[in-house]
Write a protein that holds these residues in place. Structure first.
Motif, PDB file in Angstrom:
ATOM      1  N   GLU A 148      55.875  36.973 171.586  1.00 33.44           N
ATOM      2  CA  GLU A 148      54.826  37.989 171.533  1.00 33.44           C
ATOM      3  C   GLU A 148      53.441  37.347 171.419  1.00 33.44           C
ATOM      4  O   GLU A 148      52.487  37.791 172.067  1.00 33.44           O
ATOM      5  N   ALA A 149      53.316  36.295 170.619  1.00 36.29           N
ATOM      6  CA  ALA A 149      52.024  35.606 170.494  1.00 36.29           C
ATOM      7  C   ALA A 149      51.596  35.020 171.836  1.00 36.29           C
ATOM      8  O   ALA A 149      50.423  35.104 172.219  1.00 36.29           O
ATOM      9  N   ARG A 150      52.541  34.459 172.562  1.00 35.23           N
ATOM     10  CA  ARG A 150      52.248  33.895 173.888  1.00 35.23           C
ATOM     11  C   ARG A 150      51.817  35.006 174.853  1.00 35.23           C
ATOM     12  O   ARG A 150      50.856  34.857 175.598  1.00 35.23           O
TER      13      ARG A 150
ATOM     14  N   TYR B  63      52.484  39.201 162.877  1.00 30.43           N
ATOM     15  CA  TYR B  63      53.111  38.178 162.050  1.00 30.43           C
ATOM     16  C   TYR B  63      54.605  38.303 162.226  1.00 30.43           C
ATOM     17  O   TYR B  63      55.119  39.330 162.667  1.00 30.43           O
ATOM     18  N   GLY B  64      55.296  37.219 161.958  1.00 39.06           N
ATOM     19  CA  GLY B  64      56.740  37.222 162.134  1.00 39.06           C
ATOM     20  C   GLY B  64      57.306  35.867 161.800  1.00 39.06           C
ATOM     21  O   GLY B  64      56.757  35.136 160.984  1.00 39.06           O
ATOM     22  N   GLU B  65      58.385  35.528 162.480  1.00 46.95           N
ATOM     23  CA  GLU B  65      59.096  34.293 162.178  1.00 46.95           C
ATOM     24  C   GLU B  65      59.209  33.452 163.439  1.00 46.95           C
ATOM     25  O   GLU B  65      59.448  33.974 164.518  1.00 46.95           O
ATOM     26  N   ALA B  66      59.016  32.143 163.261  1.00 46.56           N
ATOM     27  CA  ALA B  66      59.163  31.208 164.378  1.00 46.56           C
ATOM     28  C   ALA B  66      59.699  29.895 163.832  1.00 46.56           C
ATOM     29  O   ALA B  66      59.413  29.521 162.693  1.00 46.56           O
ATOM     30  N   ARG B  67      60.472  29.224 164.652  1.00 46.58           N
ATOM     31  CA  ARG B  67      60.946  27.890 164.285  1.00 46.58           C
ATOM     32  C   ARG B  67      59.767  26.919 164.364  1.00 46.58           C
ATOM     33  O   ARG B  67      58.767  27.186 165.043  1.00 46.58           O
ATOM     34  N   ALA B  68      59.879  25.785 163.701  1.00 41.06           N
ATOM     35  CA  ALA B  68      58.799  24.797 163.699  1.00 41.06           C
ATOM     36  C   ALA B  68      58.467  24.332 165.112  1.00 41.06           C
ATOM     37  O   ALA B  68      57.289  24.189 165.462  1.00 41.06           O
TER      38      ALA B  68
ATOM     39  N   GLU C  76      49.728  24.876 173.232  1.00 43.42           N
ATOM     40  CA  GLU C  76      49.293  25.712 174.353  1.00 43.42           C
ATOM     41  C   GLU C  76      47.952  26.390 174.077  1.00 43.42           C
ATOM     42  O   GLU C  76      47.431  27.111 174.927  1.00 43.42           O
ATOM     43  N   GLY C  77      47.407  26.189 172.873  1.00 38.67           N
ATOM     44  CA  GLY C  77      46.132  26.799 172.530  1.00 38.67           C
ATOM     45  C   GLY C  77      46.237  28.187 171.938  1.00 38.67           C
ATOM     46  O   GLY C  77      45.232  28.872 171.776  1.00 38.67           O
ATOM     47  N   VAL C  78      47.449  28.617 171.623  1.00 43.10           N
ATOM     48  CA  VAL C  78      47.653  29.931 171.003  1.00 43.10           C
ATOM     49  C   VAL C  78      47.329  29.786 169.517  1.00 43.10           C
ATOM     50  O   VAL C  78      47.916  28.948 168.836  1.00 43.10           O
ATOM     51  N   PRO C  79      46.384  30.584 168.997  1.00 45.97           N
ATOM     52  CA  PRO C  79      46.041  30.454 167.574  1.00 45.97           C
ATOM     53  C   PRO C  79      47.168  30.977 166.681  1.00 45.97           C
ATOM     54  O   PRO C  79      47.531  32.149 166.762  1.00 45.97           O
TER      55      PRO C  79
END
Length: 151
Positions: free
Chosen positions: A106-108, A121-126, A135-138
């Motif tokens: 979703e951020a991408r 906000y959510g969860e992502a692996r390292a 990729e420049g996504v804040p």
């Protein structure tokens, strides 16, 4: 399990549980023990008072009077740092959409303009978070684990 009193180079004191003394030593050597207040990794054991049980025949010591129910709720923050974290969490949860484990996708999509611009906000692996940053996504790591919600 063993509980250690710890302190960081900034002077913050906190407690943490470890599976064993060896587990603490291994995590500390790998730089994986971080301050619960500032996140610093320069952490060491603090002086602790051992827990010693009184003898069975020791005279009973009266317990102090219980504080009013409002002041002994477990959910109440105990320090200014905990209060600040609780306020940060409240603001994020009120002003952002929880996207769960779909955070990286979703951020991408938002970054590429394929989804509406909004705070999430959510969860992502390292590895996913690292790829987003490259990729420049804040993105930013949150100092708490989100409550599980349905998407």
């Amino acid at each position: 399990m063993i509980q250690y009193a710890l302190k960081c180079s900034e002077g913050h004191s906190f407690d943490s549980w470890f599976q064993s003394a060896e587990a603490y030593d291994k995590l500390a050597a790998a730089g994986m023990v971080c301050c619960a207040v500032c996140g610093g990794s320069d952490v060491e054991k603090a002086v602790m008072t051992p827990r010693v049980r009184p003898a069975r025949d020791a005279a009973a010591v009266p317990l102090p009077a219980k504080p009013p129910p409002e002041s002994r709720k477990l959910s109440m923050p105990a320090s200014a740092a905990e209060q600040a974290l609780a306020e940060l969490r409240r603001r994020i949860e009120e002003n952002s959409d929880y996207v769960g484990r779909n955070f990286a996708d979703e951020a991408r999509r938002i970054h590429l303009g394929e989804a509406p611009e909004r705070s999430i906000y959510g969860e992502a692996r390292a590895d996913e978070a690292k790829a987003l940053a490259e990729e420049g996504v804040p993105v930013a790591l949150l100092p708490f684990i989100p409550n599980r919600k349905t998407n």
